[in-house]
Design an enzyme around this catalytic site. Sequence first.
Site, PDB file in Angstrom:
ATOM      1  N   SER A 256      48.005  47.512  23.047  1.00 45.34           N
ATOM      2  CA  SER A 256      49.287  46.875  23.326  1.00 45.34           C
ATOM      3  C   SER A 256      49.354  46.462  24.780  1.00 45.34           C
ATOM      4  O   SER A 256      48.592  46.934  25.622  1.00 45.34           O
ATOM      5  CB  SER A 256      50.421  47.842  23.011  1.00 45.34           C
ATOM      6  N   LYS A 257      50.289  45.574  25.031  1.00 42.87           N
ATOM      7  CA  LYS A 257      50.519  45.029  26.357  1.00 42.87           C
ATOM      8  C   LYS A 257      50.775  46.128  27.373  1.00 42.87           C
ATOM      9  O   LYS A 257      50.389  46.016  28.526  1.00 42.87           O
ATOM     10  CB  LYS A 257      51.780  44.164  26.282  1.00 42.87           C
ATOM     11  N   ARG A 258      51.467  47.179  26.898  1.00 42.24           N
ATOM     12  CA  ARG A 258      51.884  48.221  27.828  1.00 42.24           C
ATOM     13  C   ARG A 258      50.696  48.876  28.525  1.00 42.24           C
ATOM     14  O   ARG A 258      50.793  49.320  29.638  1.00 42.24           O
ATOM     15  CB  ARG A 258      52.712  49.285  27.087  1.00 42.24           C
ATOM     16  N   GLN A 259      49.557  48.928  27.833  1.00 45.62           N
ATOM     17  CA  GLN A 259      48.435  49.667  28.410  1.00 45.62           C
ATOM     18  C   GLN A 259      47.448  48.780  29.163  1.00 45.62           C
ATOM     19  O   GLN A 259      46.413  49.236  29.608  1.00 45.62           O
ATOM     20  CB  GLN A 259      47.707  50.428  27.304  1.00 45.62           C
ATOM     21  N   GLY A 260      47.732  47.523  29.276  1.00 45.94           N
ATOM     22  CA  GLY A 260      46.812  46.674  30.027  1.00 45.94           C
ATOM     23  C   GLY A 260      46.929  45.234  29.596  1.00 45.94           C
ATOM     24  O   GLY A 260      47.816  44.876  28.831  1.00 45.94           O
TER      25      GLY A 260
END
Length: 486
Positions: A256-260
């Site tokens: 997901s976007k949150r992790q990179g």
Amino acid sequence: MINKEPRVRFAPSPTGYLHVGGLRTALYNYLFAKHNNGKFILRIEDTDRNRYVEGAVENLIASLKWCGLEYEEGPDVGGAFGPYMQSQRLDLYKKYSEELIKNGLAYYCFCTPERLEALREEQQKQKLPQAKYDKHCLHLSKEEIENNLSKGVSKVIRLNVQSDQKIIIDDIIRGRVEFNSSNVDDQVLIKSDGYPTYHLANVVDDHLMQITHVVRGEEWLSSTPKHILLYEYFGWEKPYFAHLPLLLNPDRSKLSKRQGDVAVEDYRAKGYLKEALVNFVALLGWNAGDDKEFYNMNELIERFSLERVNKSGAVFDLEKLSWLNAEHLRKKTDEEILNLLKVEINHSSSVIHQYSDDYLLKVIAVMKERVSFVKEYLTKSPYFFEAPQEYDKASLEKNWKTETPPQLEKLNEAFSRIASPSKEEFEKALTETAEELNIGKGKLIHPLRLAVSGMSAGPGVFDILVIIGKDETIKRINTSLSKIKL
Ligand code: GLU
């Protein structure tokens, strides 16, 4: 059994950027097509008007092309089965949905959002495993339907799913997956705004575009029973299906976007080579059955097969991407690197001078084995582009003594007497100065490196001197003598 030229498609919904998962889907389709002398097609699935993003299609196409994934048919290149934008094919979806209505396999539904909500709540109360439409409008009389249509009552078209049919997917990657039609909702085919849903448009287009293999992410597997029913109700031959494994973060959560970064353009902006990104993405769920990890596009085309794609999720490991970047960069010729370095220099605000190709090629020759990214030519050896502004503190403490300045002055005198500065001449001048001063060469070499580069490590110091030249060397030594005060 499909026995014709393979035709595959990448069918993204334009969200604004190309997701790395999308790149993997596009790449596997592309490799499959190329390996099998088939056609790779780009189709834009833009039927969700709420999610329309300005410039998204252009962006997506630019990212695909940057990666080298050229398609034979698509919105900007045309082809015999166009248009390739679903928003330009609305009349086709209308025609085919009406054909299903005529055959009793679809029907108009006029239910209000309120009724549907009440129905959902009721089903939840009854703890039904899944909310399903109750076919209320299937039983409307002909007159009621005509009346509603003529009055322009808001409507959708739903698929009339027949109960208790076995639905079998023989997935190339996942093997046989079975569903029962009793679990399939009477899905909407045409929405109240007249646009088709993903399911209808996808199946109609795959059929009309003569797609032989549907290769897409695992998240679409649960939609596939609906698609299979549509193929059956239309009486069309089904394509083969291959559902690619999910992409996971190293902690095995869904990528997901949150992790990179997830957008191809982010990786491009960070300086990753397209060859490395493509190689990396190819390995997210596929291997050739051996340990080989370094591939160029032609090798991938040669080795790729859907049968060797794994079922289990593929972990997105950025360390491997960096390693591949370094490998691909090193495999490039100096001339190729030169072109990339010039682009990097143009984009860099820190390099203000012009450097000749000759000069840059010399830098490339000594730095090639020391960099993993093109931009590291600037960050790891900035001294080839600008005199050092400051000097590495730890090395100063260790190597710059009270006796250093007069020793460097002597060295500078020796350098100024050199007629044709070569590596050997610089080295000879330093050896002779050390002998004259009766000190070890290291006493000169470390401060000299600091003076000309500001850094404690890098390529051979005489390599640096030859590249920056005699005058610049002398100037930098003088600057260090006036700047460095103990
Ligand atoms: N439009 C879908 C997507 O955005 C396509 C899925 C498929 O390939 O069928 O990925």
